[in-house]
Design a protein around this motif. Sequence first.
Motif, PDB file in Angstrom:
ATOM      1  N   VAL A 242       0.840  -1.204   0.000  1.00  0.00           N
ATOM      2  CA  VAL A 242       0.000   0.000   0.000  1.00  0.00           C
ATOM      3  C   VAL A 242       0.874   1.252   0.000  1.00  0.00           C
ATOM      4  CG1 VAL A 242      -1.977  -1.155   1.096  1.00  0.00           C
ATOM      5  CG2 VAL A 242      -0.319   0.059   2.532  1.00  0.00           C
ATOM      6  N   VAL A 243       2.051   1.180   0.618  1.00  0.00           N
ATOM      7  CA  VAL A 243       2.983   2.312   0.556  1.00  0.00           C
ATOM      8  C   VAL A 243       3.401   2.556  -0.885  1.00  0.00           C
ATOM      9  CG1 VAL A 243       5.320   3.074   1.143  1.00  0.00           C
ATOM     10  CG2 VAL A 243       3.823   2.147   2.918  1.00  0.00           C
ATOM     11  N   ALA A 244       3.678   1.465  -1.614  1.00  0.00           N
ATOM     12  CA  ALA A 244       4.063   1.594  -3.020  1.00  0.00           C
ATOM     13  C   ALA A 244       2.924   2.171  -3.848  1.00  0.00           C
ATOM     14  CB  ALA A 244       4.484   0.230  -3.554  1.00  0.00           C
ATOM     15  N   GLY A 249       0.325   7.282  -6.401  1.00  0.00           N
ATOM     16  CA  GLY A 249      -0.990   7.900  -6.474  1.00  0.00           C
ATOM     17  C   GLY A 249      -2.123   6.938  -6.745  1.00  0.00           C
ATOM     18  N   LYS A 250      -1.888   5.638  -6.515  1.00  0.00           N
ATOM     19  CA  LYS A 250      -2.910   4.635  -6.827  1.00  0.00           C
ATOM     20  C   LYS A 250      -3.649   4.116  -5.583  1.00  0.00           C
ATOM     21  CE  LYS A 250      -0.564   3.012 -11.009  1.00  0.00           C
ATOM     22  NZ  LYS A 250       0.095   1.870 -11.691  1.00  0.00           N
ATOM     23  N   LEU A 251      -3.281   4.611  -4.424  1.00  0.00           N
ATOM     24  CA  LEU A 251      -3.998   4.171  -3.219  1.00  0.00           C
ATOM     25  C   LEU A 251      -5.203   5.094  -3.010  1.00  0.00           C
ATOM     26  CD1 LEU A 251      -4.005   2.126  -0.896  1.00  0.00           C
ATOM     27  CD2 LEU A 251      -2.753   3.801   0.479  1.00  0.00           C
ATOM     28  N   ASN A 252      -6.169   4.924  -3.896  1.00  0.00           N
ATOM     29  CA  ASN A 252      -7.352   5.781  -3.855  1.00  0.00           C
ATOM     30  C   ASN A 252      -8.554   5.027  -3.312  1.00  0.00           C
ATOM     31  OD1 ASN A 252      -8.124   4.116  -5.992  1.00  0.00           O
ATOM     32  ND2 ASN A 252      -7.247   5.526  -7.512  1.00  0.00           N
ATOM     33  N   ASP A 253      -9.676   5.703  -3.335  1.00  0.00           N
ATOM     34  CA  ASP A 253     -10.900   5.134  -2.765  1.00  0.00           C
ATOM     35  C   ASP A 253     -11.302   3.825  -3.437  1.00  0.00           C
ATOM     36  OD1 ASP A 253     -13.910   5.435  -1.678  1.00  0.00           O
ATOM     37  OD2 ASP A 253     -12.631   6.934  -0.757  1.00  0.00           O
ATOM     38  N   SER A 254     -11.246   3.789  -4.744  1.00  0.00           N
ATOM     39  CA  SER A 254     -11.672   2.592  -5.463  1.00  0.00           C
ATOM     40  C   SER A 254     -10.758   1.407  -5.169  1.00  0.00           C
ATOM     41  CB  SER A 254     -11.718   2.864  -6.976  1.00  0.00           C
ATOM     42  OG  SER A 254     -10.453   3.245  -7.453  1.00  0.00           O
ATOM     43  N   THR A 255      -9.463   1.671  -4.929  1.00  0.00           N
ATOM     44  CA  THR A 255      -8.531   0.593  -4.609  1.00  0.00           C
ATOM     45  C   THR A 255      -8.882  -0.026  -3.260  1.00  0.00           C
ATOM     46  OG1 THR A 255      -6.759   1.693  -5.836  1.00  0.00           O
ATOM     47  CG2 THR A 255      -6.103   0.020  -4.233  1.00  0.00           C
ATOM     48  N   VAL A 256      -9.132   0.812  -2.270  1.00  0.00           N
ATOM     49  CA  VAL A 256      -9.506   0.294  -0.943  1.00  0.00           C
ATOM     50  C   VAL A 256     -10.848  -0.421  -1.016  1.00  0.00           C
ATOM     51  CG1 VAL A 256      -9.925   0.897   1.471  1.00  0.00           C
ATOM     52  CG2 VAL A 256      -8.205   2.154   0.162  1.00  0.00           C
ATOM     53  N   ASN A 257     -11.757   0.097  -1.825  1.00  0.00           N
ATOM     54  CA  ASN A 257     -13.062  -0.543  -2.021  1.00  0.00           C
ATOM     55  C   ASN A 257     -12.880  -1.960  -2.561  1.00  0.00           C
ATOM     56  OD1 ASN A 257     -15.746  -1.200  -3.012  1.00  0.00           O
ATOM     57  ND2 ASN A 257     -16.219   0.970  -2.775  1.00  0.00           N
ATOM     58  N   ARG A 258     -11.985  -2.128  -3.532  1.00  0.00           N
ATOM     59  CA  ARG A 258     -11.738  -3.460  -4.106  1.00  0.00           C
ATOM     60  C   ARG A 258     -11.153  -4.405  -3.064  1.00  0.00           C
ATOM     61  NH1 ARG A 258      -9.976  -0.577  -8.619  1.00  0.00           N
ATOM     62  NH2 ARG A 258      -7.793  -0.872  -8.044  1.00  0.00           N
ATOM     63  N   PHE A 259     -10.243  -3.881  -2.230  1.00  0.00           N
ATOM     64  CA  PHE A 259      -9.699  -4.726  -1.164  1.00  0.00           C
ATOM     65  C   PHE A 259     -10.831  -5.288  -0.300  1.00  0.00           C
ATOM     66  CE2 PHE A 259      -5.562  -2.004  -1.050  1.00  0.00           C
ATOM     67  CZ  PHE A 259      -5.001  -2.779  -2.052  1.00  0.00           C
ATOM     68  N   ALA A 260     -11.789  -4.418   0.054  1.00  0.00           N
ATOM     69  CA  ALA A 260     -12.896  -4.841   0.917  1.00  0.00           C
ATOM     70  C   ALA A 260     -13.787  -5.862   0.222  1.00  0.00           C
ATOM     71  CB  ALA A 260     -13.707  -3.624   1.346  1.00  0.00           C
ATOM     72  N   VAL A 261     -14.095  -5.624  -1.050  1.00  0.00           N
ATOM     73  CA  VAL A 261     -14.964  -6.537  -1.800  1.00  0.00           C
ATOM     74  C   VAL A 261     -14.325  -7.916  -1.902  1.00  0.00           C
ATOM     75  CG1 VAL A 261     -15.963  -7.003  -4.066  1.00  0.00           C
ATOM     76  CG2 VAL A 261     -16.086  -4.702  -3.103  1.00  0.00           C
ATOM     77  N   ARG A 262     -13.017  -7.955  -2.087  1.00  0.00           N
ATOM     78  CA  ARG A 262     -12.301  -9.229  -2.223  1.00  0.00           C
ATOM     79  C   ARG A 262     -12.011  -9.887  -0.872  1.00  0.00           C
ATOM     80  NH1 ARG A 262      -7.696  -6.831  -6.337  1.00  0.00           N
ATOM     81  NH2 ARG A 262      -9.016  -6.604  -8.190  1.00  0.00           N
ATOM     82  N   VAL A 269      -6.724  -2.911   6.285  1.00  0.00           N
ATOM     83  CA  VAL A 269      -6.173  -2.381   7.537  1.00  0.00           C
ATOM     84  C   VAL A 269      -4.922  -1.544   7.267  1.00  0.00           C
ATOM     85  CG1 VAL A 269      -5.039  -3.028   9.710  1.00  0.00           C
ATOM     86  CG2 VAL A 269      -7.138  -4.196   8.997  1.00  0.00           C
ATOM     87  N   ALA A 270      -4.035  -2.074   6.428  1.00  0.00           N
ATOM     88  CA  ALA A 270      -2.796  -1.345   6.125  1.00  0.00           C
ATOM     89  C   ALA A 270      -3.094  -0.024   5.428  1.00  0.00           C
ATOM     90  CB  ALA A 270      -1.889  -2.214   5.271  1.00  0.00           C
ATOM     91  N   ALA A 271      -4.080  -0.029   4.523  1.00  0.00           N
ATOM     92  CA  ALA A 271      -4.417   1.193   3.778  1.00  0.00           C
ATOM     93  C   ALA A 271      -5.032   2.246   4.703  1.00  0.00           C
ATOM     94  CB  ALA A 271      -5.383   0.852   2.647  1.00  0.00           C
ATOM     95  N   ILE A 272      -5.966   1.833   5.567  1.00  0.00           N
ATOM     96  CA  ILE A 272      -6.582   2.795   6.492  1.00  0.00           C
ATOM     97  C   ILE A 272      -5.530   3.371   7.430  1.00  0.00           C
ATOM     98  CG2 ILE A 272      -8.220   3.060   8.392  1.00  0.00           C
ATOM     99  CD1 ILE A 272      -9.967   0.946   7.084  1.00  0.00           C
ATOM    100  N   ALA A 273      -4.652   2.503   7.952  1.00  0.00           N
ATOM    101  CA  ALA A 273      -3.609   2.963   8.868  1.00  0.00           C
ATOM    102  C   ALA A 273      -2.709   4.004   8.194  1.00  0.00           C
ATOM    103  CB  ALA A 273      -2.787   1.778   9.359  1.00  0.00           C
ATOM    104  N   LEU A 274      -2.325   3.723   6.954  1.00  0.00           N
ATOM    105  CA  LEU A 274      -1.447   4.657   6.239  1.00  0.00           C
ATOM    106  C   LEU A 274      -2.146   5.986   5.975  1.00  0.00           C
ATOM    107  CD1 LEU A 274       1.247   5.161   4.755  1.00  0.00           C
ATOM    108  CD2 LEU A 274       0.168   4.216   2.694  1.00  0.00           C
ATOM    109  N   LYS A 275      -3.387   5.917   5.485  1.00  0.00           N
ATOM    110  CA  LYS A 275      -4.100   7.135   5.109  1.00  0.00           C
ATOM    111  C   LYS A 275      -4.553   7.944   6.330  1.00  0.00           C
ATOM    112  CE  LYS A 275      -6.977   6.826   1.547  1.00  0.00           C
ATOM    113  NZ  LYS A 275      -6.316   7.671   0.542  1.00  0.00           N
ATOM    114  N   ALA A 276      -4.753   7.263   7.464  1.00  0.00           N
ATOM    115  CA  ALA A 276      -5.149   7.973   8.691  1.00  0.00           C
ATOM    116  C   ALA A 276      -3.947   8.348   9.550  1.00  0.00           C
ATOM    117  CB  ALA A 276      -6.114   7.115   9.505  1.00  0.00           C
ATOM    118  N   ASP A 277      -2.761   7.885   9.127  1.00  0.00           N
ATOM    119  CA  ASP A 277      -1.516   8.204   9.812  1.00  0.00           C
ATOM    120  C   ASP A 277      -1.478   7.677  11.244  1.00  0.00           C
ATOM    121  OD1 ASP A 277       1.047   9.220  10.051  1.00  0.00           O
ATOM    122  OD2 ASP A 277       0.375  11.209  10.700  1.00  0.00           O
ATOM    123  N   VAL A 278      -1.876   6.393  11.395  1.00  0.00           N
ATOM    124  CA  VAL A 278      -1.740   5.709  12.685  1.00  0.00           C
ATOM    125  C   VAL A 278      -1.129   4.337  12.429  1.00  0.00           C
ATOM    126  CG1 VAL A 278      -3.688   6.890  13.778  1.00  0.00           C
ATOM    127  CG2 VAL A 278      -4.091   4.747  12.554  1.00  0.00           C
TER     128      VAL A 278
END
Length: 366
Positions: A242-244, A249-262, A269-278
């Motif tokens: 997710v850092v990569a 610039g590809k860690l967008n809303d639709s990418t996280v949405n796909r993670f959840a659907v799959r 978890v890694a994406a939310i942590a990175l984007k929320a800075d925790v």
Amino acid sequence: MPAASTDLRKELNGAEEDGPEHDARIFGEVTDLFLSNVGRLGESQIAAVDGVLAHLVGRVEAETVIQLSEALSAIDRAPVQTVRRLAFHEQPRVAAPVLRSSACLSDADLLEIVKSRSQQHLLAICLRKTLNEALTDALMRFGDVNVSNALAHNTGACFSECGYATLVGRAEKDEGLAEKLGVRLDIPGNLLRELLGKVADVVRARFLTASRPVARPKIQTAAGPSAAPRNKIDYTQAHDEVVALNRTGKLNDSTVNRFAVRGEYTYVVAAIALKADVKVEAIEPLLDPDRVYGLIVACKAARLTWSTTTMIVRNRPNCPPSTDRELEQCVAIYETLLLSVAQWTIRWGSDQLLARKGELVAASGR
């Protein structure tokens, strides 16, 4: 038993002359007789006991009567008039056991007690397993701040819209009450919005990041059912990926949405942590059924849309489907919180969680 009842009634007729010692002796004999035979007594025999005990409840020392109240509170076939006399007793210590638990008291009895007895009596009623809207309305009308807090803490208490509005109004000046209301499963979304706007930042953060009283998934062990433990997960690969994605610039809303659907929740978890800075450790527990509020806050802090947030909530592993009321509450939180407030709240919660973990580690090393 009938013969014994007749003899006791004869003795009772002379109670006025024989005084307190006689009363106490008869009271003790009948109590022991009832409690040792309760499973074998017929209705007429219970009625005979009721006639004796109900007559003596107000004439025997309170300390003696308390024991009877405790015993009768758990008996479904208890003598009804005796239970009622105990419930209306002016001494709260006598009344409390039956007020808390007895199934022999009617709603009409309880309402009358609410209107005519002390705050200690009301507090005891607040601890009943279930309370209907009429009772909670009356308890709030006649009760003090302790009664309001006890009601808010009782998951079996049902509130009318007006009753809930009253509690929310009082919560503005009572942090403990606000926190209890914030984690209730049945609070309407519109009143949760109002509560979120009334309380201080730290109070809001406490109940939004706290666990709520919902059922966790169960597993069967040799020792019986218990809460399913969370397997330790290595988030290293998900974090690196997710850092990569974020760098390009590809860690967008639709990418996280796909993670959840799959169902790829290590990446969620890694994406939310990175984007929320925790830290990941602060986000992982929010996937539990009882931490959905914290998950909503984290998604808002991560700037995820409501559509993606809903997908994350609906597809959480090992979680039952969200109820309509829970989704209503989640919408209220998502729409009410400003981005800056959500970010502060999730970081506050993260700090608290990591501090507790540090304390546990330190304690285990002593």
